[in-house]
Design a protein around this motif. Structure first.
Motif, PDB file in Angstrom:
ATOM      1  N   SER A 121      45.361  39.425 -20.499  1.00 22.82           N
ATOM      2  CA  SER A 121      46.294  40.140 -19.302  1.00 22.82           C
ATOM      3  C   SER A 121      47.535  40.675 -19.855  1.00 22.82           C
ATOM      4  O   SER A 121      48.520  40.940 -19.203  1.00 22.82           O
ATOM      5  CB  SER A 121      46.672  38.875 -18.327  1.00 22.82           C
ATOM      6  N   GLY A 122      47.603  40.854 -21.185  1.00 22.29           N
ATOM      7  CA  GLY A 122      48.863  41.199 -22.025  1.00 22.29           C
ATOM      8  C   GLY A 122      50.052  40.494 -22.124  1.00 22.29           C
ATOM      9  O   GLY A 122      50.936  40.512 -22.793  1.00 22.29           O
ATOM     10  N   ASP A 123      49.767  38.791 -22.000  1.00 22.00           N
ATOM     11  CA  ASP A 123      50.822  38.048 -22.247  1.00 22.00           C
ATOM     12  C   ASP A 123      50.909  37.623 -23.902  1.00 22.00           C
ATOM     13  O   ASP A 123      49.671  37.868 -24.429  1.00 22.00           O
ATOM     14  CB  ASP A 123      50.415  36.595 -21.664  1.00 22.00           C
ATOM     15  N   ARG A 124      52.060  37.725 -24.324  1.00 21.36           N
ATOM     16  CA  ARG A 124      52.068  37.441 -25.805  1.00 21.36           C
ATOM     17  C   ARG A 124      51.996  35.782 -25.952  1.00 21.36           C
ATOM     18  O   ARG A 124      52.994  35.255 -25.534  1.00 21.36           O
ATOM     19  CB  ARG A 124      53.334  37.889 -26.534  1.00 21.36           C
ATOM     20  N   LEU A 125      50.889  35.279 -26.673  1.00 21.25           N
ATOM     21  CA  LEU A 125      50.854  33.862 -26.924  1.00 21.25           C
ATOM     22  C   LEU A 125      50.882  33.493 -28.521  1.00 21.25           C
ATOM     23  O   LEU A 125      50.736  34.489 -28.974  1.00 21.25           O
ATOM     24  CB  LEU A 125      49.461  33.541 -26.481  1.00 21.25           C
ATOM     25  N   GLU A 148      51.256  28.676 -26.411  1.00 23.01           N
ATOM     26  CA  GLU A 148      52.337  28.720 -25.565  1.00 23.01           C
ATOM     27  C   GLU A 148      52.688  30.247 -25.484  1.00 23.01           C
ATOM     28  O   GLU A 148      52.495  31.025 -26.405  1.00 23.01           O
ATOM     29  CB  GLU A 148      53.376  28.102 -26.110  1.00 23.01           C
ATOM     30  N   ARG A 149      53.651  30.805 -24.541  1.00 23.54           N
ATOM     31  CA  ARG A 149      54.194  31.924 -24.241  1.00 23.54           C
ATOM     32  C   ARG A 149      54.911  32.014 -25.567  1.00 23.54           C
ATOM     33  O   ARG A 149      55.922  31.251 -25.838  1.00 23.54           O
ATOM     34  CB  ARG A 149      54.765  32.186 -23.242  1.00 23.54           C
ATOM     35  N   GLU A 199      57.701  33.573 -25.889  1.00 24.79           N
ATOM     36  CA  GLU A 199      59.162  33.507 -25.741  1.00 24.79           C
ATOM     37  C   GLU A 199      59.741  32.023 -25.703  1.00 24.79           C
ATOM     38  O   GLU A 199      60.762  31.918 -25.864  1.00 24.79           O
ATOM     39  CB  GLU A 199      59.785  33.956 -24.242  1.00 24.79           C
ATOM     40  N   LYS A 228      47.851  38.460 -28.131  1.00 26.72           N
ATOM     41  CA  LYS A 228      47.806  39.189 -27.097  1.00 26.72           C
ATOM     42  C   LYS A 228      46.783  38.700 -26.077  1.00 26.72           C
ATOM     43  O   LYS A 228      45.760  38.819 -26.328  1.00 26.72           O
ATOM     44  CB  LYS A 228      47.832  40.822 -27.009  1.00 26.72           C
ATOM     45  N   SER A 229      47.050  38.088 -24.938  1.00 30.07           N
ATOM     46  CA  SER A 229      46.055  37.734 -24.058  1.00 30.07           C
ATOM     47  C   SER A 229      45.207  38.931 -23.269  1.00 30.07           C
ATOM     48  O   SER A 229      46.025  39.908 -23.185  1.00 30.07           O
ATOM     49  CB  SER A 229      46.375  36.488 -23.185  1.00 30.07           C
TER      50      SER A 229
END
Ligand code: HAM
Length: 429
Positions: free
Chosen positions: A75-79, A48-49, A51, A72-73
């Motif tokens: 695309s830069g998302d924190r998962l 999940e993200r 947040e 970090k995915s």
């Protein structure tokens, strides 16, 4: 070439074939309870993200502070690998607008959770939970009782009969600040005696002072003010009604005045399940096998409409350990097994299709078609504790017959293939 490290990562385990009976039993009873209490199944991704958990569980909770596996995915998302499932379910409820499925909506789930903890008895980095949630309805104590009831019934189905529920109310936004103030005053007066972690909790999240497992802090806790003396009228009535429902249902509970739980999203009712059990080598299993409570603010915190929600989840590895300690037998009733034995290439060629016909008639049949020697096949039949062997040789393949041999007494007879199913039914009924 460097030698491959074959060990699973720290705190993570394989579930081997011999242990699957426990898991099969758990999932069977979980599905059955969920269906009779009308909980709908939901599955969410293991990732999940970040947040989703950071806000809901609280920045100062142990999980968010130090236990999440964060990536970090591309695309830069924190998962993160989900540390629990309640926040994910609220996320899914809001993402898909699930209120149209019913209000309140009753959901259940099971799956793997991940927490970067120091592994110890009953505490892993990858573990399984099964949980029930009732979300999107009024803040009605009957839903708290329904969650607790479903959880008790699930344990009973697993033959865990001596579970006890520890229960408390931690109040709401109206009454909690007053309680927190009293708690802070108390801890201020004894601050020199508390541990380093508690000194930090004192500043960041005083309620969590009551959650400290350090023995010296446990003692300090016993003198702390209790939430129940500080509830507002609404929380007090809510809690009284929950207990009345439990009394009517004759479900055992113990008031635990200092139970607060480690996650920030809770309000009003909080609870944990315990079972008194000892392992064969005399180790006392004193962990919570499940926990939960109300989380009436979570939906709004995550961007939805304010509405009531309550739920609870079990730790499945812990439940299995308890079942093993209580010597609960989960082995399914063994069905009488038929073992198929082929002799010669001509018979082997027809064997796979013939076995398929027998299996399609509903019989439990095993084979070892990869082995051609009669002795090896008989040994396999013996290992499987088979009741009958079906022996199919060149002559039988040519004449459309088969030998049915009773492996207990060695008596055998030749049966035409077209009468085989009747013969097996007669013998195995
Ligand atoms: P929790 O108390 O953090 O609550 O976890 C529920 C159960 O999962 C615990 O009682 C325990 O049996 C098991 N568990 C937790 N951590 C571990 C671990 N590291 N190793 C093995 N088992 C563990 C929640 O997760 C909430 N989401 C429950 C809930 C549902 N609240 C409302 N709805």
């Amino acid at each position: 070439m460097a030698k491959l490290n074959l060990q699973t990562p720290k705190g993570m385990h394989d579930i081997l074939p011999q242990d699957q009976v426990w898991w099969d039993k758990i999932y069977k009873e979980l599905n059955s309870i969920a269906s009779s209490y009308h909980f709908l199944k939901i599955e969410t991704p293991a990732l999940e993200r970040a947040e989703v958990f950071e806000k809901s569980l609280g920045e100062t909770s142990d999980i968010v502070e130090k236990q999440m596996f964060v990536f970090k995915s591309g695309s830069g998302d924190r998962l993160v690998l989900r540390p629990e499932n309640t926040a994910s379910i609220v996320r899914a409820y809001l993402q898909h607008g699930l209120s149209h499925l019913g209000q309140p909506l009753k959901l259940f789930y099971s799956g793997q959770m991940f927490r970067k903890e120091q592994p110890q008895a009953g505490r892993f980095r990858q573990f399984h939970q099964a949980g029930f949630e009732i979300i999107g309805g009024d803040i009605d104590p009957v839903y708290d009782a329904q969650i607790i009831l479903a959880m008790f019934r699930f344990l009973e189905r697993l033959k865990i009969k001596n579970a006890v529920l520890n229960i408390n109310s931690i109040g709401c936004k109206i009454c909690r600040p007053g309680y927190r103030k009293k708690l802070v005053e108390y801890y201020k007066s004894i601050s020199s005696k508390s541990c380093g972690d508690c000194k930090r909790r004192f500043k960041e999240n005083p309620l969590r002072l009551l959650d400290c497992k350090n023995p010296q802090c446990q003692e300090l806790k016993s003198g702390a003010p209790i939430t129940l003396d500080n509830l507002c009228v609404i929380c007090s009535r809510h809690f009284k009604n929950v207990l009345e429902f439990l009394d009517e249902l004759r479900l055992p509970y113990r008031l635990d005045n200092h139970l607060v739980r480690g996650l920030d999203y809770y309000s009003k009712t909080v609870f944990e399940f315990f079972v008194d059990a000892e392992t064969e080598d005399g180790r006392k299993l004193d962990f919570a096998i499940g926990g939960g409570g109300r989380y009436d603010y979570l939906m709004e915190m995550m961007g939805g409409r304010s509405s009531g929600a309550v739920g609870g989840a079990f730790g499945l590895e812990r439940i299995i350990e308890i079942m093993k300690a209580l010597k609960i037998n989960v082995a399914p009733k063994a069905k009488p097994v038929i073992f198929f034995i082929h002799i010669s290439d001509a018979a082997k060629k027809k064997s796979l299709a013939l076995i398929e016909t027998i299996r399609n008639e509903g019989f439990e049949i095993m084979e070892s078609l990869g082995k051609d020697s009669l002795g090896a096949q008989l040994r396999s039949a013996d290992k499987e504790n088979a009741a009958y062997a079906l022996i199919f040789g060149q002559k039988e393949a040519f004449e459309d017959t088969i030998i049915v041999r009773d492996l207990k007494n060695g008596v055998q007879e030749t049966v035409p293939l077209k009468k085989l199913m009747n013969e097996l039914r007669k013998r195995l009924k």
